[in-house]
Write a protein that holds these residues in place. Structure first.
Motif, PDB file in Angstrom:
ATOM      1  N   UNK A  38       1.030  -1.222   0.082  1.00  0.00           N
ATOM      2  CA  UNK A  38       0.137  -0.099   0.026  1.00  0.00           C
ATOM      3  C   UNK A  38       0.883   1.263  -0.117  1.00  0.00           C
ATOM      4  N   UNK A  39       2.319   1.105   0.258  1.00  0.00           N
ATOM      5  CA  UNK A  39       3.023   2.264   0.405  1.00  0.00           C
ATOM      6  C   UNK A  39       3.716   2.493  -1.136  1.00  0.00           C
ATOM      7  N   UNK A  40       4.844   3.163  -1.176  1.00  0.00           N
ATOM      8  CA  UNK A  40       5.542   3.678  -2.201  1.00  0.00           C
ATOM      9  C   UNK A  40       6.872   3.180  -2.159  1.00  0.00           C
ATOM     10  N   UNK A  41       7.114   2.100  -1.766  1.00  0.00           N
ATOM     11  CA  UNK A  41       8.540   1.548  -1.627  1.00  0.00           C
ATOM     12  C   UNK A  41       8.805   0.923  -2.864  1.00  0.00           C
ATOM     13  N   UNK A  42      10.301   0.522  -2.907  1.00  0.00           N
ATOM     14  CA  UNK A  42      10.824  -0.007  -4.097  1.00  0.00           C
ATOM     15  C   UNK A  42      10.140  -1.756  -4.583  1.00  0.00           C
ATOM     16  N   UNK A  43       9.814  -2.278  -3.435  1.00  0.00           N
ATOM     17  CA  UNK A  43       9.133  -3.638  -3.294  1.00  0.00           C
ATOM     18  C   UNK A  43       7.724  -3.374  -3.749  1.00  0.00           C
ATOM     19  N   UNK A  44       7.063  -2.263  -3.636  1.00  0.00           N
ATOM     20  CA  UNK A  44       5.669  -2.288  -4.212  1.00  0.00           C
ATOM     21  C   UNK A  44       5.561  -1.802  -5.436  1.00  0.00           C
ATOM     22  N   UNK A  45       6.688  -0.866  -5.793  1.00  0.00           N
ATOM     23  CA  UNK A  45       6.511  -0.779  -7.281  1.00  0.00           C
ATOM     24  C   UNK A  45       7.259  -1.641  -8.257  1.00  0.00           C
ATOM     25  N   UNK A  46       7.937  -2.565  -7.771  1.00  0.00           N
ATOM     26  CA  UNK A  46       8.409  -3.604  -8.570  1.00  0.00           C
ATOM     27  C   UNK A  46       7.399  -4.923  -8.684  1.00  0.00           C
ATOM     28  N   UNK A  47       6.712  -4.961  -7.634  1.00  0.00           N
ATOM     29  CA  UNK A  47       5.490  -6.043  -7.515  1.00  0.00           C
ATOM     30  C   UNK A  47       4.258  -5.507  -8.169  1.00  0.00           C
ATOM     31  N   UNK A  48       3.811  -4.259  -8.570  1.00  0.00           N
ATOM     32  CA  UNK A  48       2.804  -3.531  -9.156  1.00  0.00           C
ATOM     33  C   UNK A  48       2.428  -4.279 -10.304  1.00  0.00           C
ATOM     34  N   UNK A  49       3.295  -4.652 -11.484  1.00  0.00           N
ATOM     35  CA  UNK A  49       2.911  -5.385 -12.524  1.00  0.00           C
ATOM     36  C   UNK A  49       2.283  -6.687 -12.201  1.00  0.00           C
ATOM     37  N   UNK A  50       2.516  -7.365 -11.237  1.00  0.00           N
ATOM     38  CA  UNK A  50       2.130  -8.577 -11.007  1.00  0.00           C
ATOM     39  C   UNK A  50       0.677  -8.689 -10.324  1.00  0.00           C
ATOM     40  N   UNK A  51       0.131  -7.482  -9.973  1.00  0.00           N
ATOM     41  CA  UNK A  51      -0.957  -7.273  -9.265  1.00  0.00           C
ATOM     42  C   UNK A  51      -2.176  -7.153  -9.980  1.00  0.00           C
ATOM     43  N   UNK A  52      -3.058  -8.019  -9.873  1.00  0.00           N
ATOM     44  CA  UNK A  52      -4.270  -7.863 -10.858  1.00  0.00           C
ATOM     45  C   UNK A  52      -5.693  -7.845  -9.555  1.00  0.00           C
ATOM     46  N   UNK A  54      -9.542  -8.632  -9.290  1.00  0.00           N
ATOM     47  CA  UNK A  54     -10.397  -9.105  -9.898  1.00  0.00           C
ATOM     48  C   UNK A  54     -11.623  -8.939  -9.010  1.00  0.00           C
ATOM     49  N   UNK A  55     -12.395  -7.695  -9.229  1.00  0.00           N
ATOM     50  CA  UNK A  55     -13.779  -7.586  -8.244  1.00  0.00           C
ATOM     51  C   UNK A  55     -12.856  -6.912  -7.169  1.00  0.00           C
ATOM     52  N   UNK A  56     -13.247  -7.601  -5.917  1.00  0.00           N
ATOM     53  CA  UNK A  56     -12.507  -6.957  -4.635  1.00  0.00           C
ATOM     54  C   UNK A  56     -11.266  -7.642  -4.378  1.00  0.00           C
ATOM     55  N   UNK A  57     -11.072  -8.771  -5.051  1.00  0.00           N
ATOM     56  CA  UNK A  57      -9.912  -9.671  -4.681  1.00  0.00           C
ATOM     57  C   UNK A  57      -8.577  -9.092  -5.579  1.00  0.00           C
ATOM     58  N   UNK A  58      -7.527  -9.373  -4.654  1.00  0.00           N
ATOM     59  CA  UNK A  58      -6.243  -8.719  -5.222  1.00  0.00           C
ATOM     60  C   UNK A  58      -5.298 -10.271  -5.445  1.00  0.00           C
ATOM     61  N   UNK A  59      -5.232 -10.459  -6.799  1.00  0.00           N
ATOM     62  CA  UNK A  59      -4.426 -11.722  -7.070  1.00  0.00           C
ATOM     63  C   UNK A  59      -3.137 -11.219  -7.822  1.00  0.00           C
ATOM     64  N   UNK A  60      -2.126 -12.145  -7.830  1.00  0.00           N
ATOM     65  CA  UNK A  60      -0.665 -11.810  -8.517  1.00  0.00           C
ATOM     66  C   UNK A  60      -0.438 -12.808  -9.296  1.00  0.00           C
TER      67      UNK A  60
END
Length: 74
Positions: A38-52, A54-60
Motif C-alpha cells: 500500500x506504500x510507495x516502496x521499491x518492493x511495491x513498485x516492483x510487484x505492481x505489474x504482478x498485481x491484478x 478481480x472484483x474486490x480480490x487482489x491476485x498476483x
C-alpha cells in the motif's frame, strides 16, 4: 516459461496467487506484505505489474512474480 514460473505453477497449481501465497513465497506475513504494497516502496513498485484486481480480490500473476524473483536473484 522460466524455471521460477514452472516451479511456482507446479507448487501452487494456478496462474494467479493470493496475497497469502505471495507472502509465503517472499517469507513475509500477509499483513506486512499488504502494508508494504500500500506504500510507495521499491518492493511495491516492483510487484505492481504482478498485481491484478478481480472484483474486490487482489491476485498476483505467477508469470510477473517469477520475473520479479528472477530479476531479484539474477
Amino acid at each position: 516459461m522460466t524455471d521460477s514460473e514452472t516451479i511456482l505453477l507446479a507448487q501452487f497449481g494456478s496462474p494467479l496467487l493470493t496475497l497469502a501465497q505471495v507472502a509465503k513465497i517472499l517469507d513475509r506475513s500477509p499483513d506486512g506484505l499488504r502494508i508494504t504494497l500500500s506504500g510507495d516502496s521499491d518492493l511495491a513498485r516492483r510487484l505492481k505489474p504482478a498485481k491484478k484486481r478481480i472484483g474486490r480480490r487482489v491476485l498476483f500473476s505467477v508469470a510477473e512474480l517469477a520475473r520479479f524473483i528472477d530479476e531479484s536473484h539474477g
